[in-house]
Design an enzyme around this catalytic site. Structure first.
Site, PDB file in Angstrom:
ATOM      1  N   ARG A  18      36.880  30.585  52.106  1.00  0.00           N
ATOM      2  CA  ARG A  18      37.940  30.605  53.125  1.00  0.00           C
ATOM      3  C   ARG A  18      37.377  30.370  54.517  1.00  0.00           C
ATOM      4  O   ARG A  18      37.944  29.593  55.297  1.00  0.00           O
ATOM      5  CB  ARG A  18      38.698  31.933  53.081  1.00  0.00           C
ATOM      6  CG  ARG A  18      39.516  32.092  51.810  1.00  0.00           C
ATOM      7  CD  ARG A  18      40.122  33.477  51.700  1.00  0.00           C
ATOM      8  NE  ARG A  18      39.042  34.466  51.666  1.00  0.00           N
ATOM      9  CZ  ARG A  18      39.117  35.675  52.191  1.00  0.00           C
ATOM     10  NH1 ARG A  18      40.216  36.090  52.796  1.00  0.00           N
ATOM     11  NH2 ARG A  18      38.102  36.505  52.116  1.00  0.00           N
ATOM     12  N   ASN A  36      43.051  34.136  49.643  1.00  0.00           N
ATOM     13  CA  ASN A  36      42.787  34.412  48.235  1.00  0.00           C
ATOM     14  C   ASN A  36      44.088  34.750  47.530  1.00  0.00           C
ATOM     15  O   ASN A  36      44.939  35.461  48.084  1.00  0.00           O
ATOM     16  CB  ASN A  36      41.829  35.593  48.078  1.00  0.00           C
ATOM     17  CG  ASN A  36      40.409  35.245  48.437  1.00  0.00           C
ATOM     18  OD1 ASN A  36      40.015  34.081  48.452  1.00  0.00           O
ATOM     19  ND2 ASN A  36      39.615  36.257  48.716  1.00  0.00           N
TER      20      ASN A  36
END
Length: 88
Positions: A18, A36
């Site tokens: 990320r 996520n």
């Protein structure tokens, strides 16, 4: 401005995916988020220039060095108007 949603599967959680995605997106001038999902995938929503979105998609195919991307599913035309690029 175009908007795309990507669902990235493989070894993509716990490998700085990320944060690295945010870095790439900001470099490309894109807004959106990377987060996520509970099923182990990472969702990336990105808004901006079509050429920049294509470049981000190419990058998502491999991600950062520790990631092992199995697949990237792409959805066109999601409605969003995010500011900046967040991770969650």
């Amino acid at each position: 401005m175009a908007c795309r949603r990507f669902l990235v599967s493989g070894r993509v959680q716990g490998v700085c995916f990320r944060a690295a995605t945010r870095e790439q997106a900001l470099r490309l001038g894109l807004a959106g988020h990377a987060r996520n999902l509970c099923d182990g995938r990472v969702e990336v929503l990105a808004v901006g220039d079509s050429a920049a979105l294509e470049e981000l998609e190419r990058w998502l195919q491999h991600g950062p060095p520790a990631a092992r991307v199995a697949s990237v599913l792409r959805e066109e035309g999601a409605d969003a108007a995010p500011q900046g690029f967040t991770i969650g």
